[in-house]
Enzyme design. Structure first.
Site, mmCIF file in Angstrom:
data_model
loop_
_atom_site.group_PDB
_atom_site.id
_atom_site.type_symbol
_atom_site.label_atom_id
_atom_site.label_comp_id
_atom_site.label_asym_id
_atom_site.label_seq_id
_atom_site.Cartn_x
_atom_site.Cartn_y
_atom_site.Cartn_z
ATOM 1 N N ASP A 46 -0.783 -4.366 10.079
ATOM 2 C CA ASP A 46 -2.131 -4.682 9.635
ATOM 3 C C ASP A 46 -3.031 -3.717 10.387
ATOM 4 O O ASP A 46 -2.849 -3.466 11.578
ATOM 5 C CB ASP A 46 -2.503 -6.129 9.942
ATOM 6 N N ASN A 67 0.854 -1.186 0.000
ATOM 7 C CA ASN A 67 0.000 0.000 0.000
ATOM 8 C C ASN A 67 0.899 1.250 0.000
ATOM 9 O O ASN A 67 1.607 1.517 0.969
ATOM 10 C CB ASN A 67 -0.889 -0.063 1.260
ATOM 11 N N LYS A 68 0.854 1.997 -1.105
ATOM 12 C CA LYS A 68 1.762 3.145 -1.271
ATOM 13 C C LYS A 68 1.484 4.248 -0.238
ATOM 14 O O LYS A 68 2.406 4.938 0.208
ATOM 15 C CB LYS A 68 1.632 3.735 -2.677
HETATM 16 O O1 CZF Z 1 -8.292 5.635 5.559
HETATM 17 C C1 CZF Z 1 -7.423 4.923 5.985
HETATM 18 N N1 CZF Z 1 -6.416 5.478 6.705
HETATM 19 C C2 CZF Z 1 -5.468 4.781 7.286
HETATM 20 O O2 CZF Z 1 -4.560 5.331 7.922
HETATM 21 C C3 CZF Z 1 -5.541 3.392 7.125
HETATM 22 N N2 CZF Z 1 -4.803 2.388 7.574
HETATM 23 C C4 CZF Z 1 -5.344 1.292 7.058
HETATM 24 N N3 CZF Z 1 -6.413 1.587 6.321
HETATM 25 C C5 CZF Z 1 -7.225 0.699 5.528
HETATM 26 O O3 CZF Z 1 -7.398 -0.512 6.222
HETATM 27 C C6 CZF Z 1 -7.009 -1.594 5.405
HETATM 28 C C7 CZF Z 1 -5.787 -2.170 6.003
HETATM 29 O O4 CZF Z 1 -5.461 -3.367 5.396
HETATM 30 P P1 CZF Z 1 -3.989 -3.856 5.432
HETATM 31 O O5 CZF Z 1 -3.375 -3.497 6.750
HETATM 32 O O6 CZF Z 1 -3.969 -5.270 5.030
HETATM 33 O O7 CZF Z 1 -3.274 -2.926 4.350
HETATM 34 P P2 CZF Z 1 -3.220 -3.047 2.781
HETATM 35 O O8 CZF Z 1 -3.840 -4.325 2.333
HETATM 36 O O9 CZF Z 1 -3.781 -1.804 2.196
HETATM 37 O O10 CZF Z 1 -1.665 -3.066 2.479
HETATM 38 P P3 CZF Z 1 -0.570 -4.174 2.982
HETATM 39 O O11 CZF Z 1 0.268 -3.469 3.995
HETATM 40 O O12 CZF Z 1 -1.317 -5.326 3.535
HETATM 41 O O13 CZF Z 1 0.221 -4.522 1.768
HETATM 42 C C8 CZF Z 1 -6.759 -1.040 4.025
HETATM 43 O O14 CZF Z 1 -7.933 -1.126 3.293
HETATM 44 C C9 CZF Z 1 -6.423 0.391 4.283
HETATM 45 O O15 CZF Z 1 -6.798 1.210 3.213
HETATM 46 C C10 CZF Z 1 -6.555 2.860 6.342
HETATM 47 N N4 CZF Z 1 -7.483 3.606 5.764
HETATM 48 MG MG MG Z 2 -3.321 -6.044 3.200
#
Ligand code: CZF
Ligand code: MG
Length: 250
Positions: free
Chosen positions: A68, A10-11
């Site tokens: 996460d 996630n960028k």
């Molecule tokens: O508005 C937001 N502000 C934030 O600060 C924030 N932090 C997390 N999230 C959302 O919650 C999910 C986490 O899932 P997640 O931890 O698996 O991350 P991800 O799948 O996007 O990337 P990765 O790190 O797994 O590769 C994802 O949908 C994120 O968009 C956020 N949304």
């Molecule tokens: Mg994820």
């Protein structure tokens, strides 16, 4: 120099981690574009963070940071929670996910919600990890409020004590108060105290240890010395002890 792999695809998350930890004397390495996806099929944030940290840490043989995170809405029994990323399908645009949530929240008076983040630092050589949690409380807004920054659900989340969405508040404020910044503050302490070389400073006044006994950069030592040498001339101060311990970088 200590290298830490930042295991996220996630960028937006990567940018926040780089901004929050960027001033430490370490090298933060993003995942290569070619890194394959991992299935986050754990039943808790910690399990999912560990799946990411271990998979990439073992593959690239580097100390690895993963998190996460999720948005927990009380009126929806804590959803989307650990399903935040997969909610309505991983590839569904966030605008659609947010519209769906606002529709479900249309007649709800209780708009309390929070972002939660579990950050994990994984050490592949010892197959060992440490984990830290950060939470920011707030509310779900009645409409999508886009600003110039943020990602994911930021445009519908208003942190307590502010009157704008995370997206409108901007990176600087978000990175001071967010769930991720709170978890990463603890990661920072761990890195400073356990992975970095340098000097550990311990200060005692009248035999009492000051709370600031932590790794400090040498410029601060000089400032502390100057303050303490002035303090020791005050009548109520009998002894001032300073111990500096050299530590090797891990
Ligand atoms: O508005 C937001 N502000 C934030 O600060 C924030 N932090 C997390 N999230 C959302 O919650 C999910 C986490 O899932 P997640 O931890 O698996 O991350 P991800 O799948 O996007 O990337 P990765 O790190 O797994 O590769 C994802 O949908 C994120 O968009 C956020 N949304
Ligand atoms: Mg994820």
């Amino acid at each position: 120099m200590v290298k830490i792999l930042v295991a996220t695809k996630n960028k937006g998350k990567l940018k926040e981690i780089q901004e929050i930890l960027g001033d430490l004397p370490i090298k933060l390495m993003p995942l290569p574009e070619s890194a394959s996806d991992v299935e986050e099929n754990g039943s808790t944030y910690l399990e999912n963070a560990l799946i990411k940290a271990k998979t990439y840490g073992q593959k690239y043989k580097l100390i690895t940071l993963a998190d996460d995170s999720g948005l927990e809405i009380d009126a929806l029994n804590g959803l989307p929670g650990i399903y935040s990323s997969r909610y309505l399908g991983k590839d569904t645009p966030f605008e659609e996910k947010m519209k769906n949530i606002l529709e479900l929240m249309k007649n709800k008076d209780n708009r309390k919600a929070r972002f939660r983040c579990i950050s994990v630092l994984y050490f592949p050589n010892e197959d060992k990890f440490v984990s830290f949690e950060g939470v920011v409380e707030g509310e779900i807004l009645k409409e999508i409020c886009y600003g110039n920054s943020g990602f994911g659900y930021d445009p519908i989340f208003k942190p307590d004590g502010f009157d704008k969405s995370f997206s409108e508040l901007g990176t600087e404020i978000k990175n001071k108060i967010s769930h991720r910044s709170k978890a990463l503050a603890q990661v920072r302490d761990y890195i400073e105290n356990n992975l970095l070389g340098g000097e550990m400073i311990e200060i005692k006044i009248n035999g009492k240890r000051l709370p600031a006994n932590k790794y400090v950069y040498s410029v601060f030592e000089k400032v502390i010395y100057a303050i303490l040498s002035t303090l020791k001339d005050l009548p109520e101060i009998e002894t001032v002890e300073i111990k500096i311990e050299k530590k090797e970088e891990k």
